[in-house]
Design a protein around this motif. Structure first.
Motif, PDB file in Angstrom:
ATOM      1  N   THR A 205      -3.403  -5.673  10.808  1.00 51.63           N
ATOM      2  CA  THR A 205      -2.384  -4.824  10.196  1.00 51.63           C
ATOM      3  C   THR A 205      -2.824  -4.356   8.818  1.00 51.63           C
ATOM      4  O   THR A 205      -3.594  -5.042   8.144  1.00 51.63           O
ATOM      5  N   GLN A 206      -2.317  -3.220   8.415  1.00 47.82           N
ATOM      6  CA  GLN A 206      -2.562  -2.688   7.079  1.00 47.82           C
ATOM      7  C   GLN A 206      -1.506  -3.184   6.088  1.00 47.82           C
ATOM      8  O   GLN A 206      -1.545  -2.816   4.921  1.00 47.82           O
ATOM      9  N   GLY A 207      -0.564  -4.005   6.571  1.00 50.67           N
ATOM     10  CA  GLY A 207       0.482  -4.477   5.665  1.00 50.67           C
ATOM     11  C   GLY A 207       1.079  -5.796   6.121  1.00 50.67           C
ATOM     12  O   GLY A 207       1.963  -5.835   6.968  1.00 50.67           O
ATOM     13  N   PHE A 237      -7.024   3.184   9.691  1.00 50.20           N
ATOM     14  CA  PHE A 237      -6.898   4.647   9.703  1.00 50.20           C
ATOM     15  C   PHE A 237      -5.453   5.109   9.872  1.00 50.20           C
ATOM     16  O   PHE A 237      -5.202   6.272  10.168  1.00 50.20           O
ATOM     17  N   GLY A 238      -4.503   4.189   9.721  1.00 52.61           N
ATOM     18  CA  GLY A 238      -3.093   4.541   9.889  1.00 52.61           C
ATOM     19  C   GLY A 238      -2.475   3.882  11.112  1.00 52.61           C
ATOM     20  O   GLY A 238      -1.274   3.667  11.161  1.00 52.61           O
ATOM     21  N   ALA A 239      -3.304   3.522  12.108  1.00 53.73           N
ATOM     22  CA  ALA A 239      -2.764   2.907  13.326  1.00 53.73           C
ATOM     23  C   ALA A 239      -2.166   1.531  13.038  1.00 53.73           C
ATOM     24  O   ALA A 239      -1.317   1.055  13.788  1.00 53.73           O
ATOM     25  N   GLY A 240      -2.605   0.913  11.946  1.00 52.16           N
ATOM     26  CA  GLY A 240      -2.096  -0.413  11.617  1.00 52.16           C
ATOM     27  C   GLY A 240      -1.068  -0.401  10.500  1.00 52.16           C
ATOM     28  O   GLY A 240      -0.785  -1.442   9.905  1.00 52.16           O
ATOM     29  N   LEU A 241      -0.519   0.749  10.187  1.00 54.85           N
ATOM     30  CA  LEU A 241       0.503   0.782   9.135  1.00 54.85           C
ATOM     31  C   LEU A 241       1.799   0.142   9.627  1.00 54.85           C
ATOM     32  O   LEU A 241       2.432  -0.634   8.922  1.00 54.85           O
ATOM     33  N   ARG A 242       2.184   0.482  10.865  1.00 46.08           N
ATOM     34  CA  ARG A 242       3.413  -0.090  11.416  1.00 46.08           C
ATOM     35  C   ARG A 242       3.055  -1.296  12.290  1.00 46.08           C
ATOM     36  O   ARG A 242       1.974  -1.351  12.852  1.00 46.08           O
ATOM     37  N   ALA A 342       1.925   8.944  14.801  1.00 47.83           N
ATOM     38  CA  ALA A 342       1.780   8.094  13.620  1.00 47.83           C
ATOM     39  C   ALA A 342       0.843   8.731  12.608  1.00 47.83           C
ATOM     40  O   ALA A 342       0.214   9.754  12.865  1.00 47.83           O
ATOM     41  N   ASP A 343       0.767   8.072  11.458  1.00 47.34           N
ATOM     42  CA  ASP A 343      -0.172   8.500  10.437  1.00 47.34           C
ATOM     43  C   ASP A 343      -1.595   8.302  10.923  1.00 47.34           C
ATOM     44  O   ASP A 343      -1.915   7.297  11.540  1.00 47.34           O
ATOM     45  N   MET A 344      -2.421   9.273  10.627  1.00 41.28           N
ATOM     46  CA  MET A 344      -3.861   9.110  10.780  1.00 41.28           C
ATOM     47  C   MET A 344      -4.480   9.795   9.579  1.00 41.28           C
ATOM     48  O   MET A 344      -4.070  10.894   9.203  1.00 41.28           O
ATOM     49  N   ARG A 345      -5.434   9.134   8.979  1.00 41.80           N
ATOM     50  CA  ARG A 345      -6.132   9.596   7.772  1.00 41.80           C
ATOM     51  C   ARG A 345      -5.726  11.011   7.322  1.00 41.80           C
ATOM     52  O   ARG A 345      -5.987  11.986   8.004  1.00 41.80           O
ATOM     53  N   ALA A 346      -5.102  11.072   6.149  1.00 42.45           N
ATOM     54  CA  ALA A 346      -4.565  12.308   5.579  1.00 42.45           C
ATOM     55  C   ALA A 346      -3.585  13.007   6.521  1.00 42.45           C
ATOM     56  O   ALA A 346      -3.723  14.187   6.821  1.00 42.45           O
ATOM     57  N   PRO A 347      -2.580  12.247   6.999  1.00 40.51           N
ATOM     58  CA  PRO A 347      -1.632  12.826   7.958  1.00 40.51           C
ATOM     59  C   PRO A 347      -0.966  14.078   7.388  1.00 40.51           C
ATOM     60  O   PRO A 347      -0.557  14.090   6.235  1.00 40.51           O
ATOM     61  N   VAL A 499       2.067  -1.501   2.311  1.00 41.73           N
ATOM     62  CA  VAL A 499       0.990  -1.322   3.281  1.00 41.73           C
ATOM     63  C   VAL A 499      -0.184  -0.636   2.577  1.00 41.73           C
ATOM     64  O   VAL A 499       0.013   0.106   1.611  1.00 41.73           O
ATOM     65  N   GLU A 500      -1.392  -0.925   3.051  1.00 41.71           N
ATOM     66  CA  GLU A 500      -2.545  -0.214   2.487  1.00 41.71           C
ATOM     67  C   GLU A 500      -2.677   1.105   3.241  1.00 41.71           C
ATOM     68  O   GLU A 500      -3.135   1.166   4.378  1.00 41.71           O
ATOM     69  N   GLY A 501      -2.258   2.165   2.576  1.00 42.50           N
ATOM     70  CA  GLY A 501      -2.290   3.490   3.192  1.00 42.50           C
ATOM     71  C   GLY A 501      -2.067   4.513   2.116  1.00 42.50           C
ATOM     72  O   GLY A 501      -1.908   4.188   0.932  1.00 42.50           O
ATOM     73  N   GLY A 502      -2.060   5.773   2.525  1.00 41.21           N
ATOM     74  CA  GLY A 502      -1.739   6.851   1.589  1.00 41.21           C
ATOM     75  C   GLY A 502      -2.697   6.974   0.427  1.00 41.21           C
ATOM     76  O   GLY A 502      -2.402   7.662  -0.547  1.00 41.21           O
ATOM     77  N   SER A 503      -3.840   6.311   0.491  1.00 44.53           N
ATOM     78  CA  SER A 503      -4.838   6.302  -0.598  1.00 44.53           C
ATOM     79  C   SER A 503      -4.266   5.745  -1.900  1.00 44.53           C
ATOM     80  O   SER A 503      -4.748   6.060  -2.969  1.00 44.53           O
ATOM     81  N   GLY A 699      -9.172   7.413  -0.270  1.00 44.24           N
ATOM     82  CA  GLY A 699      -9.321   7.033   1.134  1.00 44.24           C
ATOM     83  C   GLY A 699      -9.171   8.194   2.093  1.00 44.24           C
ATOM     84  O   GLY A 699      -9.678   8.153   3.213  1.00 44.24           O
ATOM     85  N   GLU A 700      -8.460   9.221   1.669  1.00 48.06           N
ATOM     86  CA  GLU A 700      -8.112  10.285   2.611  1.00 48.06           C
ATOM     87  C   GLU A 700      -8.639  11.677   2.255  1.00 48.06           C
ATOM     88  O   GLU A 700      -8.887  12.485   3.147  1.00 48.06           O
ATOM     89  N   ILE A 701      -8.806  11.959   0.970  1.00 48.95           N
ATOM     90  CA  ILE A 701      -9.175  13.317   0.565  1.00 48.95           C
ATOM     91  C   ILE A 701     -10.442  13.799   1.280  1.00 48.95           C
ATOM     92  O   ILE A 701     -10.584  14.990   1.578  1.00 48.95           O
TER      93      ILE A 701
END
Ligand code: MOS
Length: 735
Positions: A205-207, A237-242, A342-347, A499-503, A699-701
């Motif tokens: 998980t990312q969180g 890459f976002g799949a583990g945010l939730r 779901a979110d995926m890198r720079a959703p 969660v580790e996401g959104g840069s 992480g995303e730009i």
């Protein structure tokens, strides 16, 4: 003493990773561990009928088969299943909850056995009757049923009128298919039954705190009874945010049998978790003859599940990036019988900016302008929506340095004008933009008298290098060698983290480290001052720094006290502090990262095969904490951008409503042979406003705009415009 911040420090966890010492969620072993295997639905919509588990249960080693009819009670309200990243609107999916089938591959039974092979074999013996209903999985076929998301963005001026009056117009539709996250590490959870209803959960998980709260909600557990750990993660890459269903089902198994349970999903099953939604993007750009924009219409139609309204910002970039008096932005969703998007890198940006930057290229051609020149004529120094200055914005420098490194001035603007033997050569460019977000989080530092510090917070390191940048910042702030810092993260019992996401983690956590290290320094100074004849007797907190293992006066470096002496004298073995980050000037500035991407393609004229031979990505993302890990982030993003442009596409058989290429043999991603010369440039972007160290996160730009630059290069090479991703050779030959 050398500064670690900004250096190309190797990963502090690198050795643990390559030696296998670093353990992932599916690798924690305890005696008596049971193994699960999931049986999935084979229809996209309908009901589960009779489930016959008799044959499976007869297999030696099988302990139980859980189904919606045979499991402990689960809550019947949406609130219990909401996690911190859940869409505001809708009902989160409930694994193994009832007889409704809402997507193909949905778990309908969980076999639990003494070993994994037995569980997997027995799963083939579970007979599940399914009554199908008519399903819909094709975004194109359902587009007329699209509905606008609740808060459409405010229009500026009158885009339709300005478009009609524009000297030069471009209007087109672009398409991005469903893409699936394919982290190397499979989704897995190992739930350790600690006795008395207490659980230690290792999850991918990312969180960890998000999963911890979620599990407490779904299983009605007290906070102290569930500890969630994710010390290492092999990509998210976002799949583990939730929280994903592997952790729910493994926990369900552990609670039912009062034993430890591991569940590892197969690669195929990960295609039943979540995805980047397929999106149709329509751009209508109107320009004045001089090459300034006067009308922007950007409409997006994206896929979502039947029950959750997942929407990200696809359409809000054009009006931010480019000066324009008249804008109209609309985001719509279509409900399909698929898992939640779901979110995926720079959703949002990866898709929306792809369309925008291709459209800008087409407009530049219509205007007979160089594509960089068009962007400079429309350049905006302020956030036009809120009329705000940026904390920093060095996009002009990105264009300049990127173009120079690429050799853009040697470009012949005429399509099909450049060649290399049998290959057509094309040069294209695009702009990238992402947010520089920050989230509240806390860090605890324990400094011991031997000059060692432990720095702890509940964030994950999803592979981005968080362990390393945390150690670098702490080492500099505490004036200690990097080797004297140990990092603890990925544990829900540690100080709070999102969660580790959104840069947002690098900026947020380094800010919290600065604040916590400041509190440690304050305590050290207090001790140092109490020493007889202290050289720091009159010093104020802001007058001293920690460096070289000492508390040192900024004015006079000879006035210093070794940290160890101050602590020994104060009879203190350890100093412990925990502080959060703090935010200033919220709302007074716009905060974004930017980039300019230049791509070269070579296209075999006969076969239509495209090679991306060179990419330059010039990124402005504030101060760079670690040149090595930052470079890896952007290089990896560019590779993904190549995949997005040329390879990646989830193919659904709409008759079956089922993903047909659910593995990485059939779902194409770039391989070594597809990746050539990638140059990453970090443009110097001092930022004294955003946070104490000027960190923006990246992480995303790096992925934003890459696919557009490649698509534009392909047009330049061939004179053919393919707007549907991926740009495969059949589409190119047909164009
Ligand atoms: Mo990222 S898509 O926020 O993991």
């Amino acid at each position: 003493m050398a500064s670690y911040i900004g250096s190309a420090t190797s990963r502090v966890d690198g050795r643990a990773k390559v030696t296998g010492e670093a353990k992932y969620a599916g690798e924690f072993n305890v005696p008596g561990l049971l193994h699960g295997h999931v049986v999935g639905s084979t229809i996209a919509k309908g009901r589960v009928g009779r489930i016959d588990t008799a044959d499976a249960l007869r297999v030696p080693g099988v302990i139980d088969v859980l189904t919606h009819q045979h499991r402990p009670p689960m809550p019947d309200n949406d609130a219990a299943y909401k996690d911190e990243v859940a869409p505001e609107k809708g009902s989160p999916y409930r694994p193994l909850y009832d007889d409704r089938i809402v997507f193909n591959g949905q778990p309908v039974a969980l076999v639990l056995a003494e070993d994994w092979e037995t569980a997997r074999f027995a799963a083939t013996l579970v007979k599940v009757e399914q009554q199908g209903e008519t399903h819909a999985t094709d975004l194109h076929a359902q587009r007329d049923k699209a509905f606008a998301v609740e808060k459409p963005e405010k229009p500026r001026g009158n885009a339709a009128k300005a478009y009609a009056a524009a000297a030069v117009r471009h209007e087109a539709e672009y398409f991005i298919p469903i893409e699936h996250h394919n982290p190397m590490e499979l989704f897995a959870a190992t739930v350790i039954w600690d006795g008395g209803g207490k659980l230690t959960v290792y999850d991918k998980t990312q969180g960890v705190q998000n999963v911890q709260r979620y599990l407490c909600g779904v299983f009605n557990k007290k906070s102290d009874d569930v500890r969630v750990m994710s010390p290492f993660m092999g990509g998210g890459f976002g799949a583990g945010l939730r929280p994903q269903y592997e952790v729910v089902l493994a926990t369900l198994g552990a609670l039912t049998l009062e034993r430890s349970v591991r569940l590892v999903l197969t690669r195929q099953q990960t295609y039943g978790l979540c995805y980047r939604p397929a999106t149709i993007e329509r751009l209508a750009l109107g320009a004045k003859a001089g090459g300034t924009l006067d009308a922007i219409t950007h409409e997006a139609i994206a896929a979502t599940s039947q029950s959750e309204d997942f929407a990200r910002n696809d359409t809000g970039w054009a009006d931010l990036l480019y000066k324009c008096a008249n804008t109209n932005l609309v985001h719509r969703l279509v409900r399909l019988d698929l898992p939640a998007a779901a979110d995926m890198r720079a959703p949002g940006a990866a898709t929306g900016v792809y369309a925008l930057e291709c459209a800008m290229d087409e407009l530049a051609i219509a205007l007979n302008l160089d594509p960089v020149e068009l962007r400079l004529r429309c350049y905006s120094d302020r956030d036009q929506n809120e009329d705000l200055p940026y904390t920093s914005k060095k996009l002009r420098e990105c264009y300049r340095q990127g173009a120079e490194a690429f050799g853009w001035d040697k470009r012949n603007p005429q399509p099909r004008s450049m060649r290399d033997g049998s290959e057509l050569v094309g040069w294209g460019m695009a702009t990238g933009i992402w947010e520089a977000l920050q989230m509240p989080m806390a860090v605890r530092i324990v400094l011991t008298a031997n000059g060692h510090a432990e720095v702890a917070c509940a964030t994950s390191d999803i592979g981005t290098g968080t362990y390393t940048i945390m150690a670098q910042v702490a080492a500099d702030m505490l004036g200690l060698p990097l080797d004297n810092i140990s990092i603890k993260l990925g544990d829900s019992t540690l100080p709070q983290a999102p969660v580790e996401g959104g840069s947002w983690i690098a900026a947020s956590v380094s800010h919290a480290i600065v604040n916590t290290a400041g509190a440690v320094r304050k305590e050290l100074l207090r001790l140092a001052k109490k020493m007889p004849g202290s050289p720091l007797a009159g010093a104020k907190l802001e007058d001293v720094v920690l460096t070289g293992g000492k508390i040192v006066s900024k004015q006079d470096a000879s006035r210093a006290v070794p940290i160890a002496d101050a602590m020994r004298h104060g009879k203190t073995d350890r100093i412990e502090q925990e502080k959060t980050n703090s935010f200033k000037d919220v709302g007074a500035y716009a905060r974004n990262t930017h980039s300019a991407i230049f791509a070269e393609v070579k296209v075999d004229e006969q076969l239509g095969i495209v090679r991306v031979t060179r990419v330059v990505n010039a990124v402005a993302a504030g101060r760079i904490l670690n040149l090595k890990t930052a470079h890896s982030q952007v290089m990896g993003s560019v590779v993904w951008g190549i995949g997005m442009a040329l390879h990646e596409e989830t193919l659904i058989d709409h008759n079956l409503g089922r993903v047909m290429n659910a593995d990485i043999a059939e779902y194409h991603v770039p391989v070594n042979a597809d990746v050539h010369d990638i140059k990453v440039i970090f443009v110097d972007e001092p930022d004294a406003i955003i946070n104490p160290l000027g960190i923006k996160g990246l992480g995303e730009i790096g992925i934003v705009g890459v696919a557009a630059a490649i698509a534009n290069a392909i047009h330049h090479a061939t004179g053919k415009r393919v707007r549907d991703l991926p740009i495969t050779l059949d589409k190119l030959q047909a164009a």
